[in-house]
Design an enzyme around this catalytic site. Sequence first.
Site, PDB file in Angstrom:
ATOM      1  N   ASP A  36     128.372-132.957 -39.291  1.00  0.00           N
ATOM      2  CA  ASP A  36     126.993-133.046 -38.790  1.00  0.00           C
ATOM      3  C   ASP A  36     126.909-134.189 -37.786  1.00  0.00           C
ATOM      4  O   ASP A  36     127.625-135.191 -37.912  1.00  0.00           O
ATOM      5  CB  ASP A  36     126.012-133.285 -39.944  1.00  0.00           C
ATOM      6  CG  ASP A  36     124.596-132.835 -39.598  1.00  0.00           C
ATOM      7  OD1 ASP A  36     124.123-131.857 -40.224  1.00  0.00           O
ATOM      8  OD2 ASP A  36     123.960-133.439 -38.712  1.00  0.00           O
ATOM      9  N   ASN A  89     126.839-123.312 -38.626  1.00  0.00           N
ATOM     10  CA  ASN A  89     125.430-123.344 -39.044  1.00  0.00           C
ATOM     11  C   ASN A  89     124.561-124.282 -38.200  1.00  0.00           C
ATOM     12  O   ASN A  89     123.347-124.101 -38.135  1.00  0.00           O
ATOM     13  CB  ASN A  89     125.395-123.770 -40.526  1.00  0.00           C
ATOM     14  CG  ASN A  89     124.016-124.142 -40.997  1.00  0.00           C
ATOM     15  OD1 ASN A  89     123.192-123.286 -41.300  1.00  0.00           O
ATOM     16  ND2 ASN A  89     123.745-125.453 -41.061  1.00  0.00           N
ATOM     17  N   TYR A 153     115.555-120.347 -28.293  1.00  0.00           N
ATOM     18  CA  TYR A 153     116.135-120.245 -29.638  1.00  0.00           C
ATOM     19  C   TYR A 153     116.448-118.783 -29.966  1.00  0.00           C
ATOM     20  O   TYR A 153     117.545-118.455 -30.427  1.00  0.00           O
ATOM     21  CB  TYR A 153     115.154-120.839 -30.653  1.00  0.00           C
ATOM     22  CG  TYR A 153     115.596-120.730 -32.092  1.00  0.00           C
ATOM     23  CD1 TYR A 153     116.546-121.595 -32.609  1.00  0.00           C
ATOM     24  CD2 TYR A 153     115.049-119.761 -32.934  1.00  0.00           C
ATOM     25  CE1 TYR A 153     116.951-121.505 -33.939  1.00  0.00           C
ATOM     26  CE2 TYR A 153     115.443-119.664 -34.257  1.00  0.00           C
ATOM     27  CZ  TYR A 153     116.394-120.539 -34.754  1.00  0.00           C
ATOM     28  OH  TYR A 153     116.804-120.438 -36.064  1.00  0.00           O
ATOM     29  N   LYS A 157     120.104-116.987 -30.832  1.00  0.00           N
ATOM     30  CA  LYS A 157     120.375-116.314 -32.112  1.00  0.00           C
ATOM     31  C   LYS A 157     120.799-114.854 -31.880  1.00  0.00           C
ATOM     32  O   LYS A 157     121.615-114.317 -32.629  1.00  0.00           O
ATOM     33  CB  LYS A 157     119.150-116.428 -33.024  1.00  0.00           C
ATOM     34  CG  LYS A 157     118.890-117.853 -33.494  1.00  0.00           C
ATOM     35  CD  LYS A 157     120.011-118.345 -34.401  1.00  0.00           C
ATOM     36  CE  LYS A 157     120.158-119.828 -34.492  1.00  0.00           C
ATOM     37  NZ  LYS A 157     121.174-120.309 -35.415  1.00  0.00           N
TER      38      LYS A 157
HETATM   39  N1  LIG Z   1     114.957-122.704 -41.614  1.00  0.00           N
HETATM   40  C1  LIG Z   1     114.785-121.446 -41.223  1.00  0.00           C
HETATM   41  O1  LIG Z   1     113.709-120.853 -41.425  1.00  0.00           O
HETATM   42  C2  LIG Z   1     115.901-120.686 -40.571  1.00  0.00           C
HETATM   43  C3  LIG Z   1     115.708-119.303 -40.384  1.00  0.00           C
HETATM   44  C4  LIG Z   1     116.714-118.565 -39.777  1.00  0.00           C
HETATM   45  C5  LIG Z   1     117.895-119.185 -39.388  1.00  0.00           C
HETATM   46  N2  LIG Z   1     118.057-120.516 -39.595  1.00  0.00           N
HETATM   47  C6  LIG Z   1     119.316-121.099 -39.158  1.00  0.00           C
HETATM   48  O2  LIG Z   1     119.890-121.841 -40.211  1.00  0.00           O
HETATM   49  C7  LIG Z   1     120.622-122.941 -39.671  1.00  0.00           C
HETATM   50  C8  LIG Z   1     120.182-124.241 -40.330  1.00  0.00           C
HETATM   51  O3  LIG Z   1     118.782-124.415 -40.115  1.00  0.00           O
HETATM   52  P1  LIG Z   1     117.915-125.435 -41.006  1.00  0.00           P
HETATM   53  O4  LIG Z   1     116.531-124.926 -41.033  1.00  0.00           O
HETATM   54  O5  LIG Z   1     118.639-125.737 -42.271  1.00  0.00           O
HETATM   55  O6  LIG Z   1     117.913-126.690 -40.018  1.00  0.00           O
HETATM   56  P2  LIG Z   1     118.095-128.264 -40.277  1.00  0.00           P
HETATM   57  O7  LIG Z   1     117.488-128.924 -39.093  1.00  0.00           O
HETATM   58  O8  LIG Z   1     117.642-128.635 -41.623  1.00  0.00           O
HETATM   59  O9  LIG Z   1     119.677-128.411 -40.227  1.00  0.00           O
HETATM   60  C9  LIG Z   1     120.385-128.339 -39.018  1.00  0.00           C
HETATM   61  C10 LIG Z   1     121.491-129.381 -39.057  1.00  0.00           C
HETATM   62  O10 LIG Z   1     122.249-129.274 -37.845  1.00  0.00           O
HETATM   63  C11 LIG Z   1     122.566-130.586 -37.423  1.00  0.00           C
HETATM   64  N3  LIG Z   1     122.862-130.609 -35.995  1.00  0.00           N
HETATM   65  C12 LIG Z   1     121.977-130.526 -34.966  1.00  0.00           C
HETATM   66  N4  LIG Z   1     122.628-130.628 -33.795  1.00  0.00           N
HETATM   67  C13 LIG Z   1     123.940-130.781 -34.079  1.00  0.00           C
HETATM   68  C14 LIG Z   1     125.112-130.934 -33.302  1.00  0.00           C
HETATM   69  N5  LIG Z   1     125.064-130.993 -31.965  1.00  0.00           N
HETATM   70  N6  LIG Z   1     126.302-131.046 -33.926  1.00  0.00           N
HETATM   71  C15 LIG Z   1     126.364-131.026 -35.279  1.00  0.00           C
HETATM   72  N7  LIG Z   1     125.296-130.902 -36.073  1.00  0.00           N
HETATM   73  C16 LIG Z   1     124.091-130.774 -35.484  1.00  0.00           C
HETATM   74  C17 LIG Z   1     121.331-131.421 -37.777  1.00  0.00           C
HETATM   75  O11 LIG Z   1     121.633-132.802 -37.833  1.00  0.00           O
HETATM   76  C18 LIG Z   1     120.946-130.833 -39.127  1.00  0.00           C
HETATM   77  O12 LIG Z   1     121.556-131.520 -40.199  1.00  0.00           O
HETATM   78  C19 LIG Z   1     120.408-122.904 -38.164  1.00  0.00           C
HETATM   79  O13 LIG Z   1     121.485-122.222 -37.559  1.00  0.00           O
HETATM   80  C20 LIG Z   1     119.141-122.101 -38.025  1.00  0.00           C
HETATM   81  O14 LIG Z   1     119.047-121.450 -36.770  1.00  0.00           O
HETATM   82  C21 LIG Z   1     117.086-121.283 -40.162  1.00  0.00           C
END
Ligand SMILES: NC(=O)c1ccc[n+]([C@@H]2O[C@H](COP(=O)([O-])OP(=O)(O)OC[C@H]3O[C@@H](n4cnc5c(N)ncnc54)[C@H](O)[C@@H]3O)[C@@H](O)[C@H]2O)c1
Length: 257
Positions: A36, A89, A153, A157
């Site tokens: 991360d 992720n 975004y 995706k």
């Molecule tokens: N939360 C939702 O409703 C949802 C829905 C569909 C898909 N997703 C997908 O799930 C995944 C996680 O989402 P989340 O809601 O847990 O988000 P989150 O913000 O809680 O977690 C994302 C993590 O990615 C890290 N990150 C950001 N930029 C980075 C980089 N350049 N290098 C390394 N790490 C980096 C952040 O520090 C964070 O810890 C994403 O791919 C998101 O698109 C989330």
Amino acid sequence: MKLHQRVAVITGAGSGIGRACAKEFAREGARVVVADIHVEGARQTVRDIEALGGTGLAVRTDVSDPESVRQLAAATLDTFFFIHVLVNNAAIQVNKTVEDTTFEEWNAQLAVNLGGVFLCSKYFIPHLRKTRGAIVNMSSVNGYFVEPVCAGYCATKAGIIGLTKAMAIDHGKDGIRVNCICPGYIDAGLAEGYFQAQPDPAAARTAAGKLHALWRIGRPEEVARMAVFLASDDASFVTGASMAVDGGFGSGLPPAV
Ligand SMILES: NC(=O)c1ccc[n+]([C@@H]2O[C@H](COP(=O)([O-])OP(=O)(O)OC[C@H]3O[C@@H](n4cnc5c(N)ncnc54)[C@H](O)[C@@H]3O)[C@@H](O)[C@H]2O)c1
């Protein structure tokens, strides 16, 4: 245990869905590299894994930076010698229309969300070939069912779904399986950011729940169980697939806000 002694690298595992995946993988016996950009979050995830009796390694990684990803691969192999599973992720979300999105925001989102999948896959595929491993990419229902005010975004995706299929075809002969997960709204960082960007965040959250047939948003653990399945031998004939973990998204009521 479904992932006994496997080595899994999970990007963006310092919070949210990635952290839930890291903990679920550890429960299933995997040794987890927690990558991360926010290293404190990654260290907390490793502490959570250790509290479960598992083994983890926190590595500060920027998935949009080739050198950082090369160092992630080196750190993984130095510590654990192999890699069996890569979970792409990490993502960021800019809650804007194309008109309002700056060129820098557009590039950053592409570089992290889609570029990160490319770079991590590029540098780990040579090692995954040796273990006939698996890649799990985190897409979204927004890859095929778009919503207002998050244009870039949604584009990234959708791109992940295409890249998943392309990598599955190119590397299937090596025994590498590549799949993606399309979650609905999940109670984690990016959804929370989206709610906060709306005029009435609480109303937006309630309305979002009603977009799902189950009339609620999901929990990170519910996505993590699908990641475990796709990473495990239970999914030995599954590749190029986009698996919805979305509580029946699109079957519920339209949003009230
Ligand atoms: N939360 C939702 O409703 C949802 C829905 C569909 C898909 N997703 C997908 O799930 C995944 C996680 O989402 P989340 O809601 O847990 O988000 P989150 O913000 O809680 O977690 C994302 C993590 O990615 C890290 N990150 C950001 N930029 C980075 C980089 N350049 N290098 C390394 N790490 C980096 C952040 O520090 C964070 O810890 C994403 O791919 C998101 O698109 C989330």
